[in-house]
Write an enzyme that holds these catalytic residues in place. Structure first.
Site, short mmCIF file in Angstrom:
data_model
loop_
_atom_site.label_atom_id
_atom_site.label_comp_id
_atom_site.label_asym_id
_atom_site.label_seq_id
_atom_site.Cartn_x
_atom_site.Cartn_y
_atom_site.Cartn_z
CB THR A 1 -55.90 72.26 -30.99
OG1 THR A 1 -56.94 73.04 -31.57
CG2 THR A 1 -55.66 71.05 -31.84
CE1 TYR B 1 -59.47 70.74 -34.57
CE2 TYR B 1 -59.39 71.07 -32.20
CZ TYR B 1 -59.07 71.48 -33.47
OH TYR B 1 -58.36 72.63 -33.66
CB SER C 1 -56.91 80.14 -27.59
OG SER C 1 -56.63 80.20 -28.96
CB THR D 1 -52.16 77.42 -31.92
OG1 THR D 1 -53.24 77.00 -32.76
CG2 THR D 1 -51.41 76.22 -31.38
CG ASP D 2 -57.22 79.54 -33.24
OD1 ASP D 2 -56.39 78.97 -33.96
OD2 ASP D 2 -58.44 79.25 -33.25
CE LYS E 1 -53.01 78.78 -35.84
NZ LYS E 1 -54.12 78.12 -35.15
CD GLU F 1 -47.69 105.95 -48.16
OE1 GLU F 1 -48.59 106.18 -48.96
OE2 GLU F 1 -47.27 104.82 -47.88
C1 SIN Z 1 -57.55 77.13 -30.15
O1 SIN Z 1 -56.85 78.09 -30.36
O2 SIN Z 1 -58.03 76.87 -29.04
C2 SIN Z 1 -57.91 76.20 -31.27
C3 SIN Z 1 -56.82 76.01 -32.23
C4 SIN Z 1 -55.56 75.43 -31.68
O3 SIN Z 1 -55.33 75.30 -30.50
O4 SIN Z 1 -54.70 75.10 -32.52
#
Ligand code: SIN
Length: 340
Positions: free
Chosen positions: A24, A37, A70, A103-104, A176, A297
């Site tokens: 992103t 997007y 990602s 970020t994923d 995340k 457990e």
């Molecule tokens: C991705 O992980 O490529 C899409 C989401 C992001 O980058 O926040």
């Protein structure tokens, strides 16, 4: 806007290599809808151009390694990144490396590189939650701060770091936690590695487990990583998905267990059968926090299971894939979960 800094000549600035993968941070709005997007639409050259002042922090050299969201990150790009990062960091003229990433799955790539790249120099991952064309895009400042961190001598020997939203996180700790908010990354167990605001950096701590310069995992050659599946536990869980993973050739299974890495009786029987068949079974937790300990457990000694300690399922999978390249002995793999 970043504060103006006393200008340094090009030769005085540290050399930082940027390895770009998309995400992103490089995303562009589409006409599909107001919020729609496409990740990875812009090249790294455009991202650098959109971060005023970043080139005064370091002599930048950028390489577009991939152009993906990602969610499509996997072994091929991991290996390319690891090799390129290693060779850049081995170059005495390079101060540090930045990887731009969606970020994923950023925490997975960060932890993978934290385990396989051998260097004490800074290696920093950065992403953004808003596309580059968004109002108040967070990418430019995150990139600026990531370059500042990679160029900072104090970032050395802290393992792979993640920079976003003015925070610096350790690769092993960062998760995340939110689908859309810019403050999505959290390091709830052991806290932040530091803070970075307009390139002013404060470090707080050191990583607690083996990493980068002290890691015993080299960058994998071919055949690279064994198949390890993650299976999410829930009430009423059956055995079918565990059996299916074994049939599909998984060498390891990570259970995203309920609570303290638990699963119902049917799933437990399937996991025990998998372990007897030589598949490494790691019990992690779907809770998002806490430690999964041995023999609480679930009788791990009896079933031949491995407890994930503090690692969430997606990071436990990475350590297990690398661990399985060294041993199939569950107790030795358990040792790796306490070391890394
Ligand atoms: C991705 O992980 O490529 C899409 C989401 C992001 O980058 O926040």
């Amino acid at each position: 806007m970043p504060r103006p800094r006393p200008s340094r000549s090009s030769a005085e600035r540290p050399r930082v290599v940027i390895l770009a993968t998309g995400g992103t941070i490089a995303g562009a709005h589409t006409l599909r809808s107001k919020r729609g997007y496409r990740a990875g639409a812009f090249s790294i050259g455009s991202l650098i151009a959109a971060a005023p002042g970043v080139e005064s922090l370091a002599r930048l050299e950028a390489v577009q390694v991939a152009c993906i969201g990602s969610q499509d990150m996997g072994e091929a790009v991991w290996l390319a990144l690891a090799r390129r990062a290693q060779s850049a960091l081995d170059d005495p003229s390079v101060a540090g490396v930045v990887v731009t990433h969606g970020t994923d799955t950023l925490e997975e790539t960060a932890y993978f590189l934290n385990l396989v790249v051998r260097s004490a120099k800074p290696l920093v991952l950065v992403g953004a939650m808003r596309p580059a064309t968004a109002m108040s895009a967070d990418g430019p400042m995150n990139l600026y701060n990531a370059v500042a961190t990679a160029a900072h001598p104090g970032a050395a020997d802290r393992g792979v770091l993640v920079v976003a939203n003015d925070e610096i996180h350790f690769a092993r700790e960062v998760v995340k936690t939110n689908t859309t908010q810019v403050g999505t990354f959290k390091s709830s167990h052991r806290g932040l590695a530091g803070l970075v605001s307009s390139a002013r950096i404060h470090f707080y701590g050191a990583p607690v487990r083996r990493h980068t310069s002290g890691s015993g995992f080299p960058v994998p050659g071919r055949p690279a990583l064994p198949r390890v599946d993650i299976i999410y536990a829930h009430s009423g869980m059956g055995r079918e998905l565990i059996d299916a993973a074994v049939r599909a050739g998984a060498r390891g299974i990570v259970i995203a267990g309920v609570g303290n890495g638990n699963m119902g009786a049917k799933a437990l029987a399937a996991a025990a059968a998998a372990a007897r068949a030589g598949v490494a079974v790691v019990r992690s937790s779907r809770t998002g926090g806490g430690i999964v300990e041995r023999n609480v457990e679930v009788d791990d000694d009896r079933f031949g299971f491995i407890a994930a300690d503090e690692l969430n399922p997606q990071k436990a999978r990475i350590l297990l894939m690398l661990g399985l390249r060294q041993t199939r002995d569950p107790l030795r793999i358990q040792g790796l979960f306490y070391e890394y």
